[in-house]
Design an enzyme around this catalytic site. Structure first.
Site, PDB file in Angstrom:
ATOM      1  N   LEU A  30       0.816  -1.206   0.000  1.00 43.64           N
ATOM      2  CA  LEU A  30       0.000   0.000   0.000  1.00 43.64           C
ATOM      3  C   LEU A  30       0.854   1.262   0.000  1.00 43.64           C
ATOM      4  CD1 LEU A  30      -2.732  -1.065   2.601  1.00 43.64           C
ATOM      5  CD2 LEU A  30      -2.727  -1.388   0.116  1.00 43.64           C
ATOM      6  N   HIS A  34      -3.368   4.204  -2.534  1.00 41.23           N
ATOM      7  CA  HIS A  34      -4.338   3.358  -1.841  1.00 41.23           C
ATOM      8  C   HIS A  34      -4.952   4.096  -0.654  1.00 41.23           C
ATOM      9  CE1 HIS A  34      -1.532   0.193  -3.556  1.00 41.23           C
ATOM     10  NE2 HIS A  34      -2.697  -0.168  -4.064  1.00 41.23           N
ATOM     11  N   LYS A 145      -8.369   5.967 -10.929  1.00 39.38           N
ATOM     12  CA  LYS A 145      -8.463   6.231 -12.361  1.00 39.38           C
ATOM     13  C   LYS A 145      -7.186   5.848 -13.121  1.00 39.38           C
ATOM     14  CE  LYS A 145     -11.791  10.068 -12.371  1.00 39.38           C
ATOM     15  NZ  LYS A 145     -11.952  11.513 -12.727  1.00 39.38           N
ATOM     16  N   LYS A 146      -6.095   5.553 -12.404  1.00 42.12           N
ATOM     17  CA  LYS A 146      -4.858   5.206 -13.125  1.00 42.12           C
ATOM     18  C   LYS A 146      -5.054   3.967 -13.981  1.00 42.12           C
ATOM     19  CE  LYS A 146      -0.974   3.484 -11.330  1.00 42.12           C
ATOM     20  NZ  LYS A 146      -0.462   2.508 -12.348  1.00 42.12           N
ATOM     21  N   SER A 183       2.576   0.361  -6.960  1.00 43.16           N
ATOM     22  CA  SER A 183       3.382  -0.565  -6.162  1.00 43.16           C
ATOM     23  C   SER A 183       4.625  -1.003  -6.927  1.00 43.16           C
ATOM     24  CB  SER A 183       2.538  -1.786  -5.776  1.00 43.16           C
ATOM     25  OG  SER A 183       1.443  -1.403  -4.968  1.00 43.16           O
TER      26      SER A 183
END
Length: 275
Positions: A30, A34, A145-146, A183
């Site tokens: 995370l 996140h 939205k990525k 990540s």
């Protein structure tokens, strides 16, 4: 915060919650992106549930399933400090069985752009998201939205299957230099990180051109490609689509997504801007 790892235990804890349920599905490791989803859920819902599950069915052969970042202890702490009510960390065996029913991505929107580069990826994404939404039964589910194409397909799945969850799109979170948080950013060396900043630069250039009155997609893509090719190792695509992911010839105000996918070193990165 309660931590559960199997379906039956989760149901026991889920039944104790009253009011609206916000759900943030993640694959862990995370970061602030996140956390922004968790905060949005906390602000809009009475309860917040987070799942951490590295879903094997969305990884293609040769991709980074085995080395995908896993930071369980840090993730637990982040969720606890953020005020998460239930952290669901299921095992693969508790989610999947042998010879089970499958869900498939739509034949057109599921096999363009990310679907074309990673065939079968969205089958796995939709399969696990449907399972998680059915397990959690949230009133709201929060997605960044990525992963714009993923967001569109999940929204379509919820609509097509008459599922009673509101999908809430959330803005991309970037670091101080403009790189969209992911990540997988931990894979980048310092040099690769610096070169990865070309993604956001190319998207800013597109936004600037449109703000100046240029809407021709061919010209905008050519300029973006120039910016990217100076820095990235492989340019997979620059795409300009509407909200339904149909290709555009002209940028349309409030109905355009510009997307990029590249490799910097061995790391695949995606980014986009919504106009």
């Amino acid at each position: 915060m309660v931590i559960v790892r199997d379906y039956e235990s989760f149901l026991v804890e889920r039944q104790k919650l009253q009011g609206s349920i916000g759900f943030v599905p993640t694959m862990g490791a995370l970061h602030s992106g996140h956390l922004s989803l968790i905060k949005r859920s906390k602000a809009e819902c009475d309860n917040t549930i987070v799942s951490i599950f590295v879903n094997p069915t969305q990884f293609l052969e040769g991709e980074d399933l085995d080395k995908y970042p896993r930071k369980d202890e840090a993730d637990k702490k982040i969720c606890q400090l953020a005020g998460v009510d239930i952290l669901f960390m299921p095992t693969v065996d508790s989610i999947y069985s042998n010879d089970e029913l499958v869900i498939m991505a739509p034949k057109v929107r599921g096999f363009i752009l990310e679907g074309a580069k990673r065939p079968g990826h969205f089958d796995g994404v939709l399969q696990v998201v449907m399972k998680l939404l059915n397990i959690v039964s949230p009133t709201h589910a929060f997605f960044g939205k990525k992963d714009a194409q993923q967001l569109a397909l999940i929204s379509q799945m919820v609509k097509d299957y008459f599922m009673h969850t509101k999908i809430v799109p959330c803005d991309i979170i970037r670091d101080e230099k403009g790189l969209a948080l992911s990540s997988r950013n931990v894979y980048l060396s310092q040099d690769e990180y610096n070169r990865a900043l070309s993604l956001s630069r190319s998207l800013k250039e597109a936004s600037y051109m449109f703000a100046k009155g240029l809407s021709d997609v061919t010209i905008i893509k050519e300029k973006m490609e120039q910016v990217l090719l100076e820095s990235v190792d492989t340019l997979e695509y620059v795409a300009v689509v509407d909200r339904t992911f149909k290709p555009l010839k002209k940028v349309q105000q409030d109905n355009t997504i510009i997307l990029v996918a590249v490799f910097v070193g061995n790391t695949r990165l995606i980014d986009n801007i919504w106009l």
